[in-house]
Each structure stands twice: as structure tokens, then as C-alpha cells.
Design an enzyme around this catalytic site. Structure first.
Site, PDB file in Angstrom:
ATOM      1  N   ASN A 185      59.334  46.241  40.839  1.00 17.76           N
ATOM      2  CA  ASN A 185      59.141  44.828  40.295  1.00 17.76           C
ATOM      3  C   ASN A 185      57.647  44.936  39.824  1.00 17.76           C
ATOM      4  O   ASN A 185      56.641  44.842  40.480  1.00 17.76           O
ATOM      5  CB  ASN A 185      59.208  43.719  41.327  1.00 17.76           C
ATOM      6  CG  ASN A 185      58.495  42.476  40.817  1.00 17.76           C
ATOM      7  OD1 ASN A 185      58.395  42.293  39.601  1.00 17.76           O
ATOM      8  ND2 ASN A 185      58.197  41.443  41.887  1.00 17.76           N
ATOM      9  N   TRP A 186      57.422  45.235  38.403  1.00 16.12           N
ATOM     10  CA  TRP A 186      56.237  45.530  37.822  1.00 16.12           C
ATOM     11  C   TRP A 186      55.253  44.304  37.565  1.00 16.12           C
ATOM     12  O   TRP A 186      54.115  44.572  37.343  1.00 16.12           O
ATOM     13  CB  TRP A 186      56.466  46.300  36.554  1.00 16.12           C
ATOM     14  CG  TRP A 186      56.578  47.725  36.557  1.00 16.12           C
ATOM     15  CD1 TRP A 186      57.176  48.525  37.728  1.00 16.12           C
ATOM     16  CD2 TRP A 186      56.651  48.561  35.488  1.00 16.12           C
ATOM     17  NE1 TRP A 186      57.156  49.730  37.314  1.00 16.12           N
ATOM     18  CE2 TRP A 186      57.252  49.799  35.845  1.00 16.12           C
ATOM     19  CE3 TRP A 186      56.373  48.517  34.115  1.00 16.12           C
ATOM     20  CZ2 TRP A 186      57.255  51.015  35.284  1.00 16.12           C
ATOM     21  CZ3 TRP A 186      56.641  49.625  33.221  1.00 16.12           C
ATOM     22  CH2 TRP A 186      57.181  50.991  33.820  1.00 16.12           C
ATOM     23  N   LYS A 187      55.976  43.295  38.055  1.00 14.99           N
ATOM     24  CA  LYS A 187      54.910  41.737  37.819  1.00 14.99           C
ATOM     25  C   LYS A 187      54.265  41.858  36.470  1.00 14.99           C
ATOM     26  O   LYS A 187      54.811  42.389  35.416  1.00 14.99           O
ATOM     27  CB  LYS A 187      54.139  41.734  38.984  1.00 14.99           C
ATOM     28  CG  LYS A 187      54.906  41.876  40.477  1.00 14.99           C
ATOM     29  CD  LYS A 187      54.108  41.602  41.451  1.00 14.99           C
ATOM     30  CE  LYS A 187      54.877  41.876  42.847  1.00 14.99           C
ATOM     31  NZ  LYS A 187      54.431  41.197  44.033  1.00 14.99           N
ATOM     32  N   HIS A 216      61.632  34.748  42.956  1.00 13.49           N
ATOM     33  CA  HIS A 216      60.615  35.612  43.672  1.00 13.49           C
ATOM     34  C   HIS A 216      59.452  34.383  44.381  1.00 13.49           C
ATOM     35  O   HIS A 216      59.334  33.671  43.472  1.00 13.49           O
ATOM     36  CB  HIS A 216      59.851  36.624  42.753  1.00 13.49           C
ATOM     37  CG  HIS A 216      58.769  37.389  43.414  1.00 13.49           C
ATOM     38  ND1 HIS A 216      57.739  36.949  43.704  1.00 13.49           N
ATOM     39  CD2 HIS A 216      59.145  38.766  43.733  1.00 13.49           C
ATOM     40  CE1 HIS A 216      56.976  37.976  44.353  1.00 13.49           C
ATOM     41  NE2 HIS A 216      57.941  38.975  44.265  1.00 13.49           N
ATOM     42  N   GLU A 253      56.470  34.410  44.053  1.00 13.75           N
ATOM     43  CA  GLU A 253      55.546  34.215  43.100  1.00 13.75           C
ATOM     44  C   GLU A 253      55.961  33.103  42.170  1.00 13.75           C
ATOM     45  O   GLU A 253      55.122  32.392  41.745  1.00 13.75           O
ATOM     46  CB  GLU A 253      54.722  35.489  42.786  1.00 13.75           C
ATOM     47  CG  GLU A 253      54.089  36.175  43.646  1.00 13.75           C
ATOM     48  CD  GLU A 253      53.851  37.698  43.379  1.00 13.75           C
ATOM     49  OE1 GLU A 253      54.612  38.172  42.311  1.00 13.75           O
ATOM     50  OE2 GLU A 253      53.606  38.397  44.305  1.00 13.75           O
ATOM     51  N   GLU A 307      61.822  39.088  51.270  1.00 19.10           N
ATOM     52  CA  GLU A 307      60.484  39.474  51.062  1.00 19.10           C
ATOM     53  C   GLU A 307      59.501  38.340  51.915  1.00 19.10           C
ATOM     54  O   GLU A 307      59.138  37.307  51.277  1.00 19.10           O
ATOM     55  CB  GLU A 307      60.218  39.534  49.619  1.00 19.10           C
ATOM     56  CG  GLU A 307      60.842  40.368  48.841  1.00 19.10           C
ATOM     57  CD  GLU A 307      60.122  40.737  47.417  1.00 19.10           C
ATOM     58  OE1 GLU A 307      59.697  41.971  47.211  1.00 19.10           O
ATOM     59  OE2 GLU A 307      59.554  39.903  46.846  1.00 19.10           O
ATOM     60  N   GLY A 318      51.997  42.489  48.876  1.00 17.42           N
ATOM     61  CA  GLY A 318      50.650  42.978  48.044  1.00 17.42           C
ATOM     62  C   GLY A 318      49.611  42.922  49.328  1.00 17.42           C
ATOM     63  O   GLY A 318      48.289  43.012  48.906  1.00 17.42           O
ATOM     64  N   SER A 323      55.032  45.107  50.615  1.00 15.82           N
ATOM     65  CA  SER A 323      54.127  46.372  51.189  1.00 15.82           C
ATOM     66  C   SER A 323      54.933  47.548  51.520  1.00 15.82           C
ATOM     67  O   SER A 323      54.582  48.456  52.267  1.00 15.82           O
ATOM     68  CB  SER A 323      53.036  46.062  51.975  1.00 15.82           C
ATOM     69  OG  SER A 323      52.229  44.981  51.415  1.00 15.82           O
ATOM     70  N   GLY A 347      56.727  46.237  44.629  1.00 19.42           N
ATOM     71  CA  GLY A 347      56.007  45.702  43.735  1.00 19.42           C
ATOM     72  C   GLY A 347      54.632  46.864  43.189  1.00 19.42           C
ATOM     73  O   GLY A 347      55.133  48.082  42.595  1.00 19.42           O
ATOM     74  N   GLY A 348      53.355  46.902  43.881  1.00 14.37           N
ATOM     75  CA  GLY A 348      52.381  47.685  43.605  1.00 14.37           C
ATOM     76  C   GLY A 348      52.765  49.136  43.460  1.00 14.37           C
ATOM     77  O   GLY A 348      52.258  49.978  42.647  1.00 14.37           O
TER      78      GLY A 348
HETATM   79  P1  PGA Z   1      54.381  44.486  46.984  1.00 14.21           P
HETATM   80  O1  PGA Z   1      55.253  43.590  46.148  1.00 14.21           O
HETATM   81  O2  PGA Z   1      55.316  45.696  47.071  1.00 14.21           O
HETATM   82  O3  PGA Z   1      53.183  44.924  46.127  1.00 14.21           O
HETATM   83  O4  PGA Z   1      54.133  44.163  48.352  1.00 14.21           O
HETATM   84  C1  PGA Z   1      56.682  43.357  46.329  1.00 14.21           C
HETATM   85  C2  PGA Z   1      57.272  42.210  45.579  1.00 14.21           C
HETATM   86  O5  PGA Z   1      56.482  41.159  45.564  1.00 14.21           O
HETATM   87  O6  PGA Z   1      58.398  42.260  45.012  1.00 14.21           O
END
Ligand code: PGA
Length: 252
Positions: A10-12, A93, A95, A164, A170, A210, A231-232
Site C-alpha cells: 500500500n503505497w499510500k 483503511h 487512514e 491492521e 507506521g 509495521s 505500507g512503508g
Molecule cells: P505500515 O502501514 O506498514 O507503514 O505500518 C501498513 C498500512 O497502513 O497498510
């Protein structure tokens, strides 16, 4: 662990066309590691370009609108992302739930629109630190997921669930293996209740929050963890495919 783990990046809100070389590197590595199913969800602006660059991995979107088209300035529909080459969409998600006040019923409506457009779904759920501290994590997540899921035919093929915990996203803090296993078992129970024994057992449940190459193997080896939403660490082919490799090892 599913026989073929599913690892989704997930590149956000990261990535310009400069990231296309990373997408190509991920695709090449995925071709060398067919034990794992790999996919990425870049920002809307890169879906078509990534789709054109890759051969092996699927491309997805990070959101879609509830409507097919209309007077919704700045929004993007499921049909549009499908037309750009997306095969799936991440919905619900945390966010988006936080930044855009998306309720469970909005997530469900978006999911219905996505299915209609032929997209597969990754529906996210997860509790805040406060909810976990109160001992209400499991009841919260099950209620959130139940209310976010659409009616769906062929759920085993079209639906993936991602757990999640918000406090793990993150932050570098992952949930403990025991907590992840306990939550995934509860989610599995709900999926079996809703979709029956066979489909409920086959729907993939991803862990996210994470996930890194050095913790992926332990997490991916847990029962009912069928892959990861990353994500990251999905922004670099090296770390993302390090996770895919760890997942393949955990599945052996
Ligand atoms: P993260 O994000 O791996 O950077 O913690 C995961 C996500 O929000 O899908």
C-alpha cells in the site's frame, strides 16, 4: 498460512513516475518468487502506468467512490480504476476512516460499487490503542468488519480481509504474535459464520502494521495469517520483496 501467501504493498500518498523503476523491480522479483502472490496499490495517478510496466503482479487502488460517475469533483469511481488496470481496491483503511470520516456503511457501499465494477476487495479493520487498552479490541474489530462487509458472491475469490491495529501502522510497533493469532482466529470465526465453512476458511486474512523483512517470518507463520498489507516497507523493492521471501519461507 495460506499455501500461497498474499503480500500487498500500500503505497499510500507516495510515488511519482520515478517510482516506476521500483514497480519493475518488484515485478521482476515476483517472477522469481512464484511461491507468493504479490500486488501493489499505488496512488491513483500511477495505476495505469504501473499496470503497463508489470507482468506478474496485480495493481490495485487505495479507495473508490460509492457511485459509478457523477458530479463528485475530485473523486474517482471503481469503474475508473478498473479501466486504468486495477484488479482490486483497498477499502476501509484506518487512514481513510479517520481522515475522511468514512463510516462502516460508507465502506460497505464502496465495496458494493467495487464488486459491481469487477474489482476484488481488501477490506481493512483494526482497533485504536485506546480500544485495546480497554480490553475491547476483539469486539470492536468484529463489529467493524461485520458492518463493513458487503453481500458478496464467491467471497473466497473476491474478498480479502486485512487486520491492521491502528497503533501498529507506521509506528514500528507490531502487535504481539499472540495478539495477532487471537484476532485472526476471531476474524476467521466471523467469516465462517457469514459465508459458511468452506468459503470462510478460504478467505485470506492479511496482517498489516509495521511489517518489515525482519519480523515478517514470525508473523506470516501464525495460524490464519495468509499474508501482509505493507505500507512503508513496500516503497522499496528490496524491503518489500524481503517480506515476500520471508512469507515464502514461513509457508514452507
Ligand atoms: P505500515 O502501514 O506498514 O507503514 O505500518 C501498513 C498500512 O497502513 O497498510
Amino acid at each position: 498460512m495460506a499455501e500461497r501467501p498474499y503480500i500487498v504493498g500500500n503505497w499510500k500518498m507516495h510515488g511519482t513516475r520515478a517510482m516506476l523503476s521500483e514497480a519493475r523491480a518488484i515485478d521482476r522479483a515476483a517472477q522469481r518468487n512464484m511461491r507468493v502472490e504479490v500486488a501493489v496499490a499505488p496512488p491513483f495517478t500511477l495505476i495505469h502506468a504501473v499496470h503497463r510496466e508489470v507482468e506478474q503482479i496485480a495493481v490495485g487502488a487505495q479507495d473508490c467512490h460509492t457511485a459509478t460517475e457523477g458530479a463528485h469533483t475530485g473523486d474517482i469511481s471503481a469503474a475508473m480504476v478498473a479501466d486504468a488496470g486495477a484488479k482490486f481496491v483497498i477499502l476501509g483503511h484506518s487512514e481513510r476512516r479517520e481522515n475522511h470520516a468514512e463510516s462502516n456503511s460508507v465502506v460497505r457501499e464502496k465495496a458494493e460499487a467495487a464488486l459491481e465494477a469487477g474489482l476484488n476487495l481488501i477490506i481493512c479493520c483494526g482497533e485504536s490503542a485506546e480500544t485495546r487498552d480497554k480490553g475491547k479490541a476483539e469486539s470492536f474489530v468484529l463489529q467493524q468488519l461485520r458492518a463493513s462487509l458487503p453481500e458478496i458472491e464467491n467471497p473466497a475469490e473476491r474478498l480479502t480481509v486485512a487486520y491492521e491495529p491502528i497503533w501498529a501502522i507506521g509506528t514500528g510497533n507490531t502487535a504481539t504474535p499472540d495478539d495477532v493469532a487471537a484476532m485472526h482466529a476471531k476474524i476467521r470465526g466471523l467469516l465462517v459464520e457469514l459465508f459458511g465453512e468452506e468459503a470462510g476458511a478460504a478467505i485470506r486474512i492479511l496482517y498489516g502494521g509495521s511489517v518489515k523483512p525482519d519480523n515478517a517470518r514470525e508473523l506470516m507463520a501464525l495460524p490464519d495469517v495468509d499474508g501482509a498489507l505493507v505500507g512503508g516497507a513496500s516503497l522499496s523493492a528490496d524491503s518489500f520483496m524481503g517480506i515476500a521471501l520471508a512469507a515464502a519461507e514461513a509457508a514452507d
